[in-house]
Design an enzyme around this catalytic site. Structure first.
Site, PDB file in Angstrom:
ATOM      1  N   GLU A 175       0.775  -1.264   0.000  1.00 17.17           N
ATOM      2  CA  GLU A 175       0.000   0.000   0.000  1.00 17.17           C
ATOM      3  C   GLU A 175       0.794   1.295   0.000  1.00 17.17           C
ATOM      4  O   GLU A 175       0.507   2.196   0.799  1.00 17.17           O
ATOM      5  CB  GLU A 175      -0.957   0.011   1.196  1.00 17.17           C
ATOM      6  CG  GLU A 175      -2.106  -0.943   1.053  1.00 17.17           C
ATOM      7  CD  GLU A 175      -3.222  -0.722   2.056  1.00 17.17           C
ATOM      8  OE1 GLU A 175      -3.152   0.222   2.843  1.00 17.17           O
ATOM      9  OE2 GLU A 175      -4.179  -1.512   2.035  1.00 17.17           O
ATOM     10  N   GLU A 373      -5.937  -8.630   0.391  1.00 20.16           N
ATOM     11  CA  GLU A 373      -6.600  -8.336   1.666  1.00 20.16           C
ATOM     12  C   GLU A 373      -8.060  -8.015   1.403  1.00 20.16           C
ATOM     13  O   GLU A 373      -8.383  -7.300   0.449  1.00 20.16           O
ATOM     14  CB  GLU A 373      -5.970  -7.125   2.380  1.00 20.16           C
ATOM     15  CG  GLU A 373      -4.575  -7.350   2.890  1.00 20.16           C
ATOM     16  CD  GLU A 373      -4.008  -6.150   3.642  1.00 20.16           C
ATOM     17  OE1 GLU A 373      -4.785  -5.349   4.197  1.00 20.16           O
ATOM     18  OE2 GLU A 373      -2.770  -6.019   3.655  1.00 20.16           O
TER      19      GLU A 373
HETATM   20  C1  BGP Z   1      -4.558  -2.436   5.265  1.00 20.97           C
HETATM   21  C2  BGP Z   1      -3.201  -2.833   5.809  1.00 20.97           C
HETATM   22  C3  BGP Z   1      -3.234  -3.930   6.813  1.00 20.97           C
HETATM   23  C4  BGP Z   1      -4.450  -3.992   7.684  1.00 20.97           C
HETATM   24  C5  BGP Z   1      -5.728  -3.581   6.997  1.00 20.97           C
HETATM   25  C6  BGP Z   1      -6.917  -3.376   7.908  1.00 20.97           C
HETATM   26  O1  BGP Z   1      -4.527  -1.138   4.794  1.00 20.97           O
HETATM   27  O2  BGP Z   1      -2.410  -3.276   4.747  1.00 20.97           O
HETATM   28  O3  BGP Z   1      -2.030  -3.910   7.529  1.00 20.97           O
HETATM   29  O4  BGP Z   1      -4.271  -3.490   8.906  1.00 20.97           O
HETATM   30  O5  BGP Z   1      -5.571  -2.423   6.229  1.00 20.97           O
HETATM   31  O6  BGP Z   1      -6.835  -2.115   8.500  1.00 20.97           O
HETATM   32  P1  BGP Z   1      -6.970  -1.896  10.042  1.00 20.97           P
HETATM   33  O7  BGP Z   1      -6.045  -2.853  10.688  1.00 20.97           O
HETATM   34  O8  BGP Z   1      -6.605  -0.506  10.272  1.00 20.97           O
HETATM   35  O9  BGP Z   1      -8.384  -2.178  10.371  1.00 20.97           O
END
Ligand code: BGP
Length: 486
Positions: A175, A373
């Site tokens: 990201e 993800e």
């Molecule tokens: C993405 C990241 C992850 C993960 C996910 C969920 O942007 O790559 O590391 O954390 O988001 O976000 P959060 O953990 O803030 O809910």
């Protein structure tokens, strides 16, 4: 039409959100070890040194460092064929600039990767998931300094050689696309991605633009390096693409939304088309930003094209109107979409958005897409008998997987697989909370680091097991709820 029989199923995790043991095995401190716990209403802080009275969730994580065997067994039980995990740079090179790697760091990841392979799970390794060694921040200025690109490449080469033949899928960065100077300048996420600065300092646009350029250059160079080391390596980069819809069909609003969306795409354009986009350089020039570039960079961009695109997808948002000024603000600066539900953390739940982005990406780049993800952060309730009934999670995931299938079977998008975030509860990146849970596996730990660290199977554990066993054919949570063996 069905999904291919070799469609990858599994999940994604990141070192700083799960490993803990932040000082074990000669690991050096990383930028994420200096990020405090926050919440939806209270932004995380990056402190310049550890302040003992503050809570730093990465220090304990969910203890994956010691419990990885148990966790991998549970992933296997669900039928995983792939797990995306990150290597923490500061475990391999504690300061980031050493010549010789830390054997203990390599040995840890070797055990993890060997355990995955022994269980028939393909490791997909992210080389940088916000895990910048602190020393490089303090002594080099992190990604703003081109010397850090060479240090990153030395680290990449070290791990790519060490795991040559064992790891076939590599991800250069997670990201980096939320770095555009105009979009999220003051957001804590920007600082974490960039791996720089301590909270009270704002990043000037010039620096942010240079960081974005340098990271993009680092990625294309890592791709070329990985191909040179082993032509069978499949190397991608992961982007978080959350579509921004137009407020309405007035042409002004359509154009506004398009341009806002487009800010997320200059790095992927550079990595897929083989040159750093002229439109970006020109845009920067109008802001008086002169990127520091070298002649040899052009060849680097031409030689480092990606093999696949990793897509992190969670939500969509709506651009503000050029006209109205009374909209309800949403978390990401746009307005709330009246047609969508929101998660407790204000993320607009939009299953069709994943199909939209997959199509958009595939038609723009014509490269295979790996869903790296996708998931729902929610508060789970642990019942007295140890069960966790998370229908909302199954429903969210089922609706998204349904759209992934449509993208593949009806729109002909090439998709390598689907990896949920995260298969096991871990520390939230944006808030540092444990109570924002994503997993099929519950971890007994609260926001203050208290708990037994015990792993428990949620209802969704059995549901995902059935999804994988049926190669995505059986998605309905209600059907499985009746027939599940618990
Ligand atoms: C993405 C990241 C992850 C993960 C996910 C969920 O942007 O790559 O590391 O954390 O988001 O976000 P959060 O953990 O803030 O809910």
């Amino acid at each position: 039409m069905e999904l291919a029989s070799d469609f990858l199923w599994g999940g994604s995790i990141a070192a700083h959100q799960c490993e803990g043991s932040w000082q074990v095995g000669n690991k050096g401190p990383g930028i994420m070890d200096l990020v405090t716990k926050g919440s939806r209403d209270c932004e995380r802080q990056i402190t310049s040194e550890i302040q003992p009275e503050l809570n730093y969730p990465s220090h304990e994580g969910i203890d994956f460092y010691n419990q990885y065997e148990t966790d991998i067994q549970l992933f296997k039980e669900m039928g995983f064929t792939a797990l995306r995990l990150s290597i923490d740079w500061a475990r391999i090179f504690p300061n980031g600039d050493e010549e010789v790697p830390n054997r203990k760091g390599l040995a840890f990841y070797e055990k993890v990767i060997d355990t995955l392979l022994a269980n028939g799970i393909e490791p997909i390794v992210t080389l940088y998931h916000f895990e910048m060694p602190k020393y490089l921040v303090d002594h080099y200025g992190a990604w703003g300094n081109r010397r850090v690109i060479d240090l990153y490449l030395h680290y990449c080469e070290t791990v790519m050689r060490f795991f040559n033949g064992k790891v076939h899928y590599w991800v250069t960065f997670n990201e980096m696309n939320h770095l555009d100077p105009k979009s999220e300048q003051s957001d804590i996420f920007t600082y974490m991605i960039a791996g720089v600065k301590y909270s009270d300092m704002a990043l000037p646009v010039q620096e942010l633009a240079q960081i974005g350029y340098n990271m993009t250059l680092a990625s294309v160079k890592a791709v070329a390096l990985g191909h040179e080391l082993n032509p069978k390596n499949r190397i991608g980069c992961v982007f978080g693409f959350n579509p921004i819809y137009a407020y309405d069909c007035r042409p002004e609003n359509i154009l506004k939304a398009f341009l806002e969306n487009d800010r997320d795409y200059y790095q992927s354009d550079a990595m897929c088309f083989g040159n750093f986009p002229k439109y970006k350089i020109k845009e920067y020039e109008t802001w008086n930003i002169q990127l520091k570039r070298e002649i040899a960079d052009e060849a680097a961009f031409a030689n480092g094209k990606l093999d696949f695109i990793g897509l992190n997808y969670y939500l969509s948002s709506v651009s503000k109107s050029e006209f109205e000024r009374k909209e309800t603000e949403s978390l990401f600066g746009g307005v709330q979409n009246p047609y969508l539900e929101q998660s407790k953390w204000g993320w607009g739940i939009d299953p069709m958005g994943i199909r939209y982005v997959m199509n958009y990406l595939y038609r723009r780049y014509q490269l295979p897409i790996l869903i790296t993800e996708n998931g729902l952060g929610a508060v789970d309730c642990l019942e007295a008998d140890g069960s966790i009934h998370d229908e909302y999670r199954m429903s969210y995931l089922a609706k998204h997987i349904e759209q992934v299938k449509k993208a593949v079977t009806e729109d002909y998008v090439e998709c390598l697989g689907y990896l949920s975030w995260a298969p096991i509860d871990l520390i939230s990146a944006s808030t540092g909370e444990m109570s924002k849970r994503y997993g099929f596996i519950y971890v007994d730990l609260d926001d203050w680091g208290k708990g037994s660290f015990k792993r428990l199977k949620k209802d969704s554990f059995y549901w995902y097991q059935r999804v994988i066993a049926s190669n995505g054919e059986i998605l309905d949570p209600l059907v499985k709820k009746v027939t599940l063996p618990y």
